[in-house]
Write a protein that holds these residues in place. Structure first.
Motif, PDB file in Angstrom:
ATOM      1  N   THR A   2       0.844  -1.194   0.000  1.00  0.00           N
ATOM      2  CA  THR A   2       0.000   0.000   0.000  1.00  0.00           C
ATOM      3  C   THR A   2       0.878   1.241   0.000  1.00  0.00           C
ATOM      4  OG1 THR A   2      -1.745  -1.146   1.226  1.00  0.00           O
ATOM      5  CG2 THR A   2      -1.802   1.262   1.230  1.00  0.00           C
ATOM      6  N   THR A   3       0.730   2.050  -1.062  1.00  0.00           N
ATOM      7  CA  THR A   3       1.539   3.264  -1.201  1.00  0.00           C
ATOM      8  C   THR A   3       0.740   4.475  -0.741  1.00  0.00           C
ATOM      9  OG1 THR A   3       2.748   2.336  -3.079  1.00  0.00           O
ATOM     10  CG2 THR A   3       2.804   4.729  -2.812  1.00  0.00           C
ATOM     11  N   VAL A   4       1.362   5.270   0.098  1.00  0.00           N
ATOM     12  CA  VAL A   4       0.738   6.480   0.642  1.00  0.00           C
ATOM     13  C   VAL A   4       1.494   7.691   0.103  1.00  0.00           C
ATOM     14  CG1 VAL A   4       0.034   7.696   2.739  1.00  0.00           C
ATOM     15  CG2 VAL A   4       0.185   5.185   2.735  1.00  0.00           C
ATOM     16  N   PHE A   5       0.745   8.753  -0.198  1.00  0.00           N
ATOM     17  CA  PHE A   5       1.375   9.967  -0.732  1.00  0.00           C
ATOM     18  C   PHE A   5       0.854  11.192   0.002  1.00  0.00           C
ATOM     19  CE2 PHE A   5       1.319  13.674  -3.540  1.00  0.00           C
ATOM     20  CZ  PHE A   5       2.627  13.717  -3.987  1.00  0.00           C
ATOM     21  N   THR A   6       1.766  12.107   0.280  1.00  0.00           N
ATOM     22  CA  THR A   6       1.396  13.443   0.741  1.00  0.00           C
ATOM     23  C   THR A   6       2.382  14.426   0.138  1.00  0.00           C
ATOM     24  OG1 THR A   6       0.746  14.794   2.655  1.00  0.00           O
ATOM     25  CG2 THR A   6       2.769  13.494   2.876  1.00  0.00           C
ATOM     26  N   ASN A   7       2.080  15.695   0.246  1.00  0.00           N
ATOM     27  CA  ASN A   7       2.953  16.679  -0.402  1.00  0.00           C
ATOM     28  C   ASN A   7       2.881  18.025   0.298  1.00  0.00           C
ATOM     29  OD1 ASN A   7       0.172  16.917  -1.881  1.00  0.00           O
ATOM     30  ND2 ASN A   7       1.230  18.856  -2.291  1.00  0.00           N
ATOM     31  N   GLY A   8       3.836  18.885  -0.035  1.00  0.00           N
ATOM     32  CA  GLY A   8       3.850  20.238   0.510  1.00  0.00           C
ATOM     33  C   GLY A   8       5.152  20.936   0.174  1.00  0.00           C
ATOM     34  N   CYS A   9       5.236  22.208   0.560  1.00  0.00           N
ATOM     35  CA  CYS A   9       6.485  22.958   0.379  1.00  0.00           C
ATOM     36  C   CYS A   9       7.486  22.594   1.471  1.00  0.00           C
ATOM     37  CB  CYS A   9       6.209  24.463   0.425  1.00  0.00           C
ATOM     38  SG  CYS A   9       5.160  25.074  -0.915  1.00  0.00           S
ATOM     39  N   PHE A  10       6.977  22.396   2.697  1.00  0.00           N
ATOM     40  CA  PHE A  10       7.812  22.035   3.846  1.00  0.00           C
ATOM     41  C   PHE A  10       9.000  22.981   3.974  1.00  0.00           C
ATOM     42  CE2 PHE A  10       5.957  17.956   2.251  1.00  0.00           C
ATOM     43  CZ  PHE A  10       4.961  17.868   3.218  1.00  0.00           C
ATOM     44  N   ASP A  11       8.696  24.275   3.852  1.00  0.00           N
ATOM     45  CA  ASP A  11       9.747  25.288   3.863  1.00  0.00           C
ATOM     46  C   ASP A  11      10.318  25.484   5.262  1.00  0.00           C
ATOM     47  OD1 ASP A  11      11.444  27.231   3.025  1.00  0.00           O
ATOM     48  OD2 ASP A  11       9.939  28.771   2.716  1.00  0.00           O
ATOM     49  N   VAL A  12       9.444  25.497   6.250  1.00  0.00           N
ATOM     50  CA  VAL A  12       9.887  25.576   7.646  1.00  0.00           C
ATOM     51  C   VAL A  12       9.325  24.337   8.334  1.00  0.00           C
ATOM     52  CG1 VAL A  12       9.889  26.927   9.767  1.00  0.00           C
ATOM     53  CG2 VAL A  12       9.810  28.096   7.556  1.00  0.00           C
ATOM     54  N   LEU A  13      10.108  23.292   8.380  1.00  0.00           N
ATOM     55  CA  LEU A  13       9.631  22.021   8.917  1.00  0.00           C
ATOM     56  C   LEU A  13       9.411  22.134  10.423  1.00  0.00           C
ATOM     57  CD1 LEU A  13       9.130  19.326   7.417  1.00  0.00           C
ATOM     58  CD2 LEU A  13      11.212  18.491   8.478  1.00  0.00           C
ATOM     59  N   HIS A  14       8.269  21.628  10.898  1.00  0.00           N
ATOM     60  CA  HIS A  14       7.937  21.734  12.318  1.00  0.00           C
ATOM     61  C   HIS A  14       7.247  20.457  12.799  1.00  0.00           C
ATOM     62  CE1 HIS A  14       3.862  22.535  10.898  1.00  0.00           C
ATOM     63  NE2 HIS A  14       4.328  23.536  10.171  1.00  0.00           N
ATOM     64  N   SER A 127       2.267  30.168  11.273  1.00  0.00           N
ATOM     65  CA  SER A 127       2.415  30.585  12.670  1.00  0.00           C
ATOM     66  C   SER A 127       3.885  30.682  13.066  1.00  0.00           C
ATOM     67  CB  SER A 127       1.677  29.618  13.603  1.00  0.00           C
ATOM     68  OG  SER A 127       2.289  28.343  13.627  1.00  0.00           O
ATOM     69  N   VAL A 128       4.718  29.786  12.519  1.00  0.00           N
ATOM     70  CA  VAL A 128       6.151  29.839  12.815  1.00  0.00           C
ATOM     71  C   VAL A 128       6.757  31.122  12.246  1.00  0.00           C
ATOM     72  CG1 VAL A 128       8.392  28.773  12.370  1.00  0.00           C
ATOM     73  CG2 VAL A 128       6.435  27.338  12.959  1.00  0.00           C
ATOM     74  N   VAL A 129       6.421  31.438  10.990  1.00  0.00           N
ATOM     75  CA  VAL A 129       6.918  32.667  10.363  1.00  0.00           C
ATOM     76  C   VAL A 129       6.425  33.889  11.129  1.00  0.00           C
ATOM     77  CG1 VAL A 129       6.827  34.096   8.287  1.00  0.00           C
ATOM     78  CG2 VAL A 129       7.162  31.628   8.084  1.00  0.00           C
ATOM     79  N   ARG A 130       5.163  33.839  11.574  1.00  0.00           N
ATOM     80  CA  ARG A 130       4.604  34.952  12.344  1.00  0.00           C
ATOM     81  C   ARG A 130       5.379  35.158  13.645  1.00  0.00           C
ATOM     82  NH1 ARG A 130       2.215  39.221  10.948  1.00  0.00           N
ATOM     83  NH2 ARG A 130       3.686  40.161  12.368  1.00  0.00           N
ATOM     84  N   ASP A 131       5.734  34.071  14.310  1.00  0.00           N
ATOM     85  CA  ASP A 131       6.511  34.166  15.551  1.00  0.00           C
ATOM     86  C   ASP A 131       7.886  34.778  15.291  1.00  0.00           C
ATOM     87  OD1 ASP A 131       4.455  33.066  17.003  1.00  0.00           O
ATOM     88  OD2 ASP A 131       5.305  31.041  17.062  1.00  0.00           O
ATOM     89  N   LEU A 234      16.826  38.441   5.852  1.00  0.00           N
ATOM     90  CA  LEU A 234      15.600  39.138   6.247  1.00  0.00           C
ATOM     91  C   LEU A 234      14.496  38.942   5.214  1.00  0.00           C
ATOM     92  CD1 LEU A 234      16.824  42.589   7.647  1.00  0.00           C
ATOM     93  CD2 LEU A 234      15.673  40.771   8.914  1.00  0.00           C
ATOM     94  N   TRP A 235      14.876  39.041   3.947  1.00  0.00           N
ATOM     95  CA  TRP A 235      13.914  38.947   2.849  1.00  0.00           C
ATOM     96  C   TRP A 235      13.125  37.641   2.926  1.00  0.00           C
ATOM     97  CZ3 TRP A 235      15.336  41.489  -2.394  1.00  0.00           C
ATOM     98  CH2 TRP A 235      14.241  41.467  -3.253  1.00  0.00           C
ATOM     99  N   ARG A 236      13.786  36.557   3.275  1.00  0.00           N
ATOM    100  CA  ARG A 236      13.140  35.242   3.286  1.00  0.00           C
ATOM    101  C   ARG A 236      11.998  35.151   4.289  1.00  0.00           C
ATOM    102  NH1 ARG A 236      18.674  31.588   3.049  1.00  0.00           N
ATOM    103  NH2 ARG A 236      19.125  31.917   0.842  1.00  0.00           N
ATOM    104  N   TRP A 237      12.060  35.984   5.339  1.00  0.00           N
ATOM    105  CA  TRP A 237      11.022  35.920   6.366  1.00  0.00           C
ATOM    106  C   TRP A 237       9.895  36.923   6.128  1.00  0.00           C
ATOM    107  CZ3 TRP A 237      10.869  31.854   9.383  1.00  0.00           C
ATOM    108  CH2 TRP A 237      12.058  31.151   9.631  1.00  0.00           C
ATOM    109  N   MET A 238      10.043  37.774   5.121  1.00  0.00           N
ATOM    110  CA  MET A 238       9.035  38.800   4.879  1.00  0.00           C
ATOM    111  C   MET A 238       7.780  38.211   4.234  1.00  0.00           C
ATOM    112  SD  MET A 238      10.222  41.672   6.029  1.00  0.00           S
ATOM    113  CE  MET A 238      11.126  40.771   7.311  1.00  0.00           C
ATOM    114  N   PRO A 239       6.601  38.708   4.599  1.00  0.00           N
ATOM    115  CA  PRO A 239       5.374  38.269   3.921  1.00  0.00           C
ATOM    116  C   PRO A 239       5.431  38.594   2.436  1.00  0.00           C
ATOM    117  CG  PRO A 239       4.859  39.463   5.940  1.00  0.00           C
ATOM    118  CD  PRO A 239       6.331  39.642   5.697  1.00  0.00           C
ATOM    119  N   LYS A 240       4.686  37.850   1.666  1.00  0.00           N
ATOM    120  CA  LYS A 240       4.662  38.031   0.221  1.00  0.00           C
ATOM    121  C   LYS A 240       4.283  39.465  -0.138  1.00  0.00           C
ATOM    122  CE  LYS A 240       2.652  35.951  -3.952  1.00  0.00           C
ATOM    123  NZ  LYS A 240       1.722  34.892  -4.454  1.00  0.00           N
ATOM    124  N   GLY A 241       5.079  40.089  -1.006  1.00  0.00           N
ATOM    125  CA  GLY A 241       4.771  41.425  -1.499  1.00  0.00           C
ATOM    126  C   GLY A 241       5.420  42.567  -0.746  1.00  0.00           C
TER     127      GLY A 241
END
Length: 244
Positions: A2-14, A127-131, A234-241
């Motif tokens: 049985t093969t299971v799949f999930t996906n995501g960006c997983f940019d900030v793994l928590h 929430s991690v980025v917000r913190d 710093l740029w990497r933590w800024m909200p989009k835009g």
């Protein structure tokens, strides 16, 4: 098998991601995780993301014992990858509804199933980025002018300098949200010319928001500091835009 799949960006793994992988793996014999490439993340979340590059994210995912295989994809969504893998079980976190899950209809069409799991309440990448941002807003920053706020050039005629708008936007965003901003420059340090009045007007014309402008930075080829952070960091933590 049985093969299971999930996906995501997983940019900030928590912890929420790890809980998702643990529960997903329990649905079958093999867990395949699709991860958005850097190109894909930029298309979805903006040019300042990902915070962690593709190779870094893949290395961390491969180290998690619940995951059997990691596959990188360039598309904005994993539909094509799901068609190739044809998983028996498609798993997503509880922040998704069944109608939102890409590939869900396809998996069900051949007898597979879709599972939504409660991973780790209250924890998300957002929430991690917000913190992190809340912590940044409580700090004091010291920004160099030439090379950070303004373009560099040959000679010492600072009238030739041009504003780096994306960096100014980030500085202003920090300042408007409570961070203390000092500007620090070596202008005039070697020549003895007083650039203070001109630089003050220049910052005002460019719309730079700050608390203090300091002119006693010694002129040097390299500066070594134990609290250094780059504009890219710093740029990497800024909200989009924010930097646009």
């Amino acid at each position: 098998m049985t093969t299971v799949f999930t996906n995501g960006c997983f940019d900030v793994l928590h912890a929420g991601h790890v809980a998702l992988f643990e529960k997903a793996r329990a649905f079958g014999d093999k867990l395949i995780v699709g991860v958005n490439s850097d190109f894909s993340v930029r298309k979805i979340k903006g040019k300042n993301r990902p915070i962690f590059k593709e190779a870094n994210r893949v290395a961390v995912l491969k180290a998690i014992r619940y995951i059997d295989q990691v596959v990188v994809f360039d598309d904005p969504d994993p539909l094509e990858l799901i068609h190739k893998i044809r998983p028996d079980v498609l798993v997503k976190g509880s922040d998704w509804t069944e109608g939102q899950i890409i590939g869900g209809d396809f998996v069900r069409s051949y007898g597979g199933r879709v599972e939504i799991v409660q991973a780790y309440p209250g924890v998300s990448t957002t929430s991690v980025v917000r913190d992190v941002l809340d912590d940044l807003f409580s700090k004091a920053f010291c920004f160099d002018i030439d090379g950070v706020i303004a373009t560099t050039f040959c000679g010492s005629n600072y009238a030739q300098a041009q504003p780096i708008r994306s960096h100014i936007n980030i500085i202003n965003y920090l300042h408007r949200n409570g961070a203390i901003v000092h500007l620090y420059t070596a202008r005039g340090g070697s020549s003895g010319i007083d650039w203070s009045e001109y630089t003050g007007r220049q910052m005002e014309e460019w719309g730079v928001e700050y608390d203090k402008l300091v002119f006693n930075k010694p002129s040097a080829d390299y500066y070594v500091d134990d609290k250094m952070i780059s504009m890219r960091d710093l740029w990497r933590w800024m909200p989009k835009g924010v930097a646009d």
